[in-house]
Motif scaffolding. Structure first.
Motif, PDB file in Angstrom:
ATOM      1  N   VAL A   1       0.847  -1.191   0.000  1.00 29.04           N
ATOM      2  CA  VAL A   1       0.000   0.000   0.000  1.00 29.04           C
ATOM      3  C   VAL A   1       0.881   1.238   0.000  1.00 29.04           C
ATOM      4  N   THR A   2       0.581   2.174  -0.910  1.00 27.75           N
ATOM      5  CA  THR A   2       1.327   3.435  -0.975  1.00 27.75           C
ATOM      6  C   THR A   2       0.350   4.604  -0.969  1.00 27.75           C
ATOM      7  N   CYS A   3       0.869   5.760  -0.591  1.00 26.32           N
ATOM      8  CA  CYS A   3       0.094   6.999  -0.591  1.00 26.32           C
ATOM      9  C   CYS A   3       0.974   8.077  -1.196  1.00 26.32           C
ATOM     10  N   GLU A   4       0.568   8.587  -2.350  1.00 26.74           N
ATOM     11  CA  GLU A   4       1.370   9.573  -3.080  1.00 26.74           C
ATOM     12  C   GLU A   4       0.656  10.923  -3.098  1.00 26.74           C
ATOM     13  N   PRO A   5       1.331  11.994  -2.623  1.00 23.51           N
ATOM     14  CA  PRO A   5       0.699  13.315  -2.684  1.00 23.51           C
ATOM     15  C   PRO A   5       0.608  13.795  -4.133  1.00 23.51           C
ATOM     16  N   LEU A   6      -0.479  14.449  -4.462  1.00 19.85           N
ATOM     17  CA  LEU A   6      -0.676  14.996  -5.808  1.00 19.85           C
ATOM     18  C   LEU A   6      -0.600  16.517  -5.736  1.00 19.85           C
ATOM     19  N   TYR A   7       0.353  17.072  -6.451  1.00 15.28           N
ATOM     20  CA  TYR A   7       0.541  18.524  -6.450  1.00 15.28           C
ATOM     21  C   TYR A   7      -0.177  19.191  -7.606  1.00 15.28           C
ATOM     22  N   THR A   8      -0.431  18.444  -8.638  1.00 17.45           N
ATOM     23  CA  THR A   8      -1.222  18.943  -9.758  1.00 17.45           C
ATOM     24  C   THR A   8      -2.293  17.912 -10.027  1.00 17.45           C
ATOM     25  N   ALA A   9      -3.355  18.361 -10.564  1.00 20.62           N
ATOM     26  CA  ALA A   9      -4.466  17.441 -10.810  1.00 20.62           C
ATOM     27  C   ALA A   9      -4.730  17.358 -12.305  1.00 20.62           C
ATOM     28  N   SER A  10      -4.691  16.167 -12.831  1.00 22.23           N
ATOM     29  CA  SER A  10      -5.054  15.958 -14.228  1.00 22.23           C
ATOM     30  C   SER A  10      -6.542  16.255 -14.374  1.00 22.23           C
ATOM     31  N   PRO A  11      -7.030  16.401 -15.610  1.00 25.11           N
ATOM     32  CA  PRO A  11      -8.471  16.643 -15.769  1.00 25.11           C
ATOM     33  C   PRO A  11      -9.329  15.572 -15.102  1.00 25.11           C
ATOM     34  N   VAL A  12      -8.923  14.321 -15.199  1.00 27.61           N
ATOM     35  CA  VAL A  12      -9.692  13.249 -14.565  1.00 27.61           C
ATOM     36  C   VAL A  12      -9.631  13.389 -13.049  1.00 27.61           C
ATOM     37  N   ALA A  13      -8.427  13.640 -12.523  1.00 26.02           N
ATOM     38  CA  ALA A  13      -8.273  13.794 -11.075  1.00 26.02           C
ATOM     39  C   ALA A  13      -9.056  15.006 -10.584  1.00 26.02           C
ATOM     40  N   ARG A  14      -9.021  16.115 -11.346  1.00 24.22           N
ATOM     41  CA  ARG A  14      -9.783  17.311 -10.946  1.00 24.22           C
ATOM     42  C   ARG A  14     -11.272  16.987 -10.879  1.00 24.22           C
ATOM     43  N   SER A  15     -11.737  16.233 -11.877  1.00 23.52           N
ATOM     44  CA  SER A  15     -13.145  15.849 -11.891  1.00 23.52           C
ATOM     45  C   SER A  15     -13.473  14.964 -10.690  1.00 23.52           C
ATOM     46  N   LEU A  16     -12.600  14.006 -10.393  1.00 27.99           N
ATOM     47  CA  LEU A  16     -12.824  13.130  -9.249  1.00 27.99           C
ATOM     48  C   LEU A  16     -12.788  13.907  -7.941  1.00 27.99           C
ATOM     49  N   LEU A  17     -11.834  14.831  -7.807  1.00 28.22           N
ATOM     50  CA  LEU A  17     -11.747  15.631  -6.590  1.00 28.22           C
ATOM     51  C   LEU A  17     -12.992  16.497  -6.419  1.00 28.22           C
ATOM     52  N   ALA A  18     -13.487  17.056  -7.530  1.00 24.40           N
ATOM     53  CA  ALA A  18     -14.702  17.866  -7.462  1.00 24.40           C
ATOM     54  C   ALA A  18     -15.890  16.996  -7.042  1.00 24.40           C
ATOM     55  N   THR A  19     -15.953  15.781  -7.585  1.00 25.83           N
ATOM     56  CA  THR A  19     -17.029  14.854  -7.213  1.00 25.83           C
ATOM     57  C   THR A  19     -16.938  14.478  -5.745  1.00 25.83           C
ATOM     58  N   ILE A  20     -15.735  14.204  -5.279  1.00 29.34           N
ATOM     59  CA  ILE A  20     -15.532  13.876  -3.863  1.00 29.34           C
ATOM     60  C   ILE A  20     -15.975  15.043  -2.993  1.00 29.34           C
ATOM     61  N   ASP A  21     -15.621  16.257  -3.401  1.00 27.85           N
ATOM     62  CA  ASP A  21     -16.009  17.449  -2.649  1.00 27.85           C
ATOM     63  C   ASP A  21     -17.538  17.578  -2.597  1.00 27.85           C
ATOM     64  N   GLN A  22     -18.206  17.357  -3.724  1.00 27.92           N
ATOM     65  CA  GLN A  22     -19.669  17.430  -3.765  1.00 27.92           C
ATOM     66  C   GLN A  22     -20.289  16.346  -2.882  1.00 27.92           C
ATOM     67  N   LEU A  23     -19.744  15.148  -2.961  1.00 28.54           N
ATOM     68  CA  LEU A  23     -20.266  14.052  -2.143  1.00 28.54           C
ATOM     69  C   LEU A  23     -20.044  14.321  -0.654  1.00 28.54           C
ATOM     70  N   SER A  24     -18.933  14.945  -0.330  1.00 27.69           N
ATOM     71  CA  SER A  24     -18.647  15.285   1.058  1.00 27.69           C
ATOM     72  C   SER A  24     -19.687  16.278   1.580  1.00 27.69           C
ATOM     73  N   LEU A  25     -20.020  17.269   0.774  1.00 34.30           N
ATOM     74  CA  LEU A  25     -21.047  18.246   1.173  1.00 34.30           C
ATOM     75  C   LEU A  25     -22.408  17.568   1.321  1.00 34.30           C
ATOM     76  N   GLU A  26     -22.731  16.663   0.388  1.00 34.01           N
ATOM     77  CA  GLU A  26     -24.001  15.934   0.460  1.00 34.01           C
ATOM     78  C   GLU A  26     -24.030  15.044   1.701  1.00 34.01           C
ATOM     79  N   ASN A  27     -22.897  14.424   2.011  1.00 35.93           N
ATOM     80  CA  ASN A  27     -22.806  13.592   3.204  1.00 35.93           C
ATOM     81  C   ASN A  27     -23.059  14.416   4.463  1.00 35.93           C
ATOM     82  N   GLU A  28     -22.491  15.614   4.527  1.00 34.93           N
ATOM     83  CA  GLU A  28     -22.713  16.491   5.681  1.00 34.93           C
ATOM     84  C   GLU A  28     -24.192  16.835   5.816  1.00 34.93           C
ATOM     85  N   ARG A  29     -24.835  17.118   4.667  1.00 39.61           N
ATOM     86  CA  ARG A  29     -26.262  17.456   4.684  1.00 39.61           C
ATOM     87  C   ARG A  29     -27.089  16.257   5.165  1.00 39.61           C
ATOM     88  N   LEU A  30     -26.757  15.072   4.648  1.00 35.18           N
ATOM     89  CA  LEU A  30     -27.484  13.864   5.051  1.00 35.18           C
ATOM     90  C   LEU A  30     -27.259  13.555   6.526  1.00 35.18           C
TER      91      LEU A  30
END
Length: 131
Positions: A45-74
């Motif tokens: 198991v490894t954990c690598e910090p990401l300093y730049t976000a590819s378009p796919v990673a940016r999309s995933l991070l945005a989705t995670i952020d949205q899901l996190s907000l929805e989780n807080e609301r729920l």
């Protein structure tokens, strides 16, 4: 690179034989659980910090952020439901009639309630909906 802001972390689990699992997270906390408990100690198991976000990673991070907000609301809604359920249960238990020896036992009082309230009592005792 040390002065750049970390955008996220790529957690990778290598299970051998070409099998990999990757998770994109906002923190470096173990994403797969504990070795020997949640997965085999033979997995890498490894954990690598990401300093730049590819378009796919940016999309995933945005989705995670949205899901996190929805989780807080729920969680907020579930917490309100839990408070209401506990209040209804306390009122039902307070009105339960039991033998004087069992007067201080909520378990004994719950056994005298209607089946739906007994189920609710069991759930309330076993579950905390959101922490």
């Amino acid at each position: 690179m040390d002065q750049q802001k970390i955008k996220g972390f790529l957690h990778t689990m290598d299970m051998g034989s070409g099998q990999k699992r990757e998770l994109l997270e906002f923190n470096s906390a173990p994403a797969f659980g504990r070795p020997g408990h949640d997965y085999s100690e033979t997995f890498s198991v490894t954990c690598e910090p990401l300093y730049t976000a590819s378009p796919v990673a940016r999309s995933l991070l945005a989705t995670i952020d949205q899901l996190s907000l929805e989780n807080e609301r729920l969680c907020s809604s579930l917490k309100a439901l839990e408070v209401a359920a506990r209040a209804a249960m306390e009122e039902a238990i307070d009105g339960a009639v039991v033998h004087p020896c069992d007067e201080h036992s909520e378990d004994a009082k719950a056994k005298t309630l209607a089946p739906a309230f007994q189920d609710l009592y069991r759930v309330i005792c076993e579950v905390t909906l959101c922490k």
